[in-house]
Design an enzyme around this catalytic site. Structure first.
Site, PDB file in Angstrom:
ATOM      1  N   ASP A  85      -0.475  -2.991  12.555  1.00 58.92           N
ATOM      2  CA  ASP A  85      -0.012  -3.422  11.236  1.00 58.92           C
ATOM      3  C   ASP A  85       0.154  -4.942  11.241  1.00 58.92           C
ATOM      4  O   ASP A  85       1.014  -5.479  11.955  1.00 58.92           O
ATOM      5  CB  ASP A  85       1.313  -2.741  10.893  1.00 58.92           C
ATOM      6  CG  ASP A  85       1.719  -3.031   9.458  1.00 58.92           C
ATOM      7  OD1 ASP A  85       1.639  -2.113   8.628  1.00 58.92           O
ATOM      8  OD2 ASP A  85       2.082  -4.200   9.153  1.00 58.92           O
ATOM      9  N   THR A 143      -1.078   7.643  -0.916  1.00 58.49           N
ATOM     10  CA  THR A 143      -2.358   7.588  -1.635  1.00 58.49           C
ATOM     11  C   THR A 143      -3.276   6.494  -1.092  1.00 58.49           C
ATOM     12  O   THR A 143      -4.471   6.489  -1.399  1.00 58.49           O
ATOM     13  CB  THR A 143      -2.106   7.286  -3.123  1.00 58.49           C
ATOM     14  OG1 THR A 143      -1.492   5.973  -3.211  1.00 58.49           O
ATOM     15  CG2 THR A 143      -1.193   8.299  -3.775  1.00 58.49           C
ATOM     16  N   ARG A 145       0.832  -1.195   0.000  1.00 58.99           N
ATOM     17  CA  ARG A 145       0.000   0.000   0.000  1.00 58.99           C
ATOM     18  C   ARG A 145       0.863   1.240   0.000  1.00 58.99           C
ATOM     19  O   ARG A 145       1.725   1.394   0.859  1.00 58.99           O
ATOM     20  CB  ARG A 145      -0.894  -0.035   1.240  1.00 58.99           C
ATOM     21  CG  ARG A 145      -1.840   1.126   1.299  1.00 58.99           C
ATOM     22  CD  ARG A 145      -2.970   0.849   2.203  1.00 58.99           C
ATOM     23  NE  ARG A 145      -2.577   0.833   3.612  1.00 58.99           N
ATOM     24  CZ  ARG A 145      -3.441   0.946   4.594  1.00 58.99           C
ATOM     25  NH1 ARG A 145      -4.717   1.047   4.352  1.00 58.99           N
ATOM     26  NH2 ARG A 145      -3.033   0.946   5.838  1.00 58.99           N
ATOM     27  N   ASP A 165       3.656  -6.347  10.364  1.00 64.95           N
ATOM     28  CA  ASP A 165       4.638  -6.119  11.433  1.00 64.95           C
ATOM     29  C   ASP A 165       4.404  -7.053  12.619  1.00 64.95           C
ATOM     30  O   ASP A 165       5.360  -7.545  13.228  1.00 64.95           O
ATOM     31  CB  ASP A 165       4.580  -4.662  11.912  1.00 64.95           C
ATOM     32  CG  ASP A 165       5.253  -3.716  10.927  1.00 64.95           C
ATOM     33  OD1 ASP A 165       6.066  -4.187  10.116  1.00 64.95           O
ATOM     34  OD2 ASP A 165       4.945  -2.509  10.968  1.00 64.95           O
TER      35      ASP A 165
END
Ligand code: URA
Length: 220
Positions: free
Chosen positions: A210, A113, A109, A213
């Site tokens: 995340d 944006t 990603r 992660d």
């Protein structure tokens, strides 16, 4: 199980609730996190596999013959983890569907944006028996829905019928569910939680942080 519409299923079960608490907890280490995700994955894949085709086969028990249902080996099942976080589902998905093909999708990603950027896709166009190709796309977080829509569109462009595609996530946002269900009429979504919203960086709240992660222990 909550059914938002016939194509969107939010699994609801004490085993899932208990494991989601471990998964969401910032104090759960990588090993605890992964084991809890694995336990929920069995339930997600169980549900996602419900519409896979079966045929009748005669089997002989030690006592007599019996007609059993087995997976139709003329059908092609594709498990498609979106790298890197989607890999967390792969091992269990392959265990439950050992004859499936695994097609990795490389996408990250763009932090500005929030749009997906592709970097790996080795899949070929499907030319024959398209109706018998079924795809289960795996990504733990259905957040903005941008990657999901891109991945689904890619499979459709390669010949997989929309109605044969199921998107599996651990946690979904209302925004992601809306985006996918407004973009397609027949896509199925199986998820184990529908959270509150997204933050300005496209992370799900309350979420789990995340996913990549947490899985790969790359938190700073
Ligand atoms: N990806 C993640 O890993 N977490 C989120 O909350 C959203 C997208």
């Amino acid at each position: 199980m909550e059914v938002l519409n016939k194509n969107i299923k939010i699994l609801n079960h004490p085993i899932i609730d208990n494991n989601l608490a471990i998964i969401r907890d910032k104090n759960s280490d990588c090993e605890k996190f992964k084991n809890a995700v694995k336990r929920v994955t069995y339930m997600l894949i169980y549900e996602a596999a419900k519409n896979l085709p079966t045929i009748e086969k005669e089997i002989e028990t030690p006592l007599e013959k019996v007609k059993c249902k087995v997976f139709d080996n003329n059908a092609q099942i594709i498990i498609a983890p979106i790298l890197r976080a989607g890999m967390i589902f792969s091992e269990v998905a392959q265990e439950l569907l050992p004859f499936a093909n695994v097609h990795h999708i490389g996408m990250y990603r763009d932090e500005e944006t929030l749009e997906p950027v592709w970097y790996y896709d080795k899949r070929k166009e499907i030319k024959e028996n398209k109706e018998k190709v079924f795809t289960i796309i795996l990504d733990p977080m259905l957040a903005t829905g941008n990657s999901a829509v891109d991945a689904i569109n890619n499979f459709i462009s390669k010949g997989v019928p929309e109605k044969n595609i199921t998107f599996v996530s651990l946690i979904s946002s209302p925004e992601g569910i809306k985006k996918v269900s407004e973009s397609f009429n027949e896509i199925k979504i199986v998820t184990s939680a529908l959270d509150r919203t997204l933050n300005s960086k496209g992370y799900i709240l309350p979420g789990l942080g995340d996913a990549g992660d947490r899985i790969y222990n790359t938190l700073d």
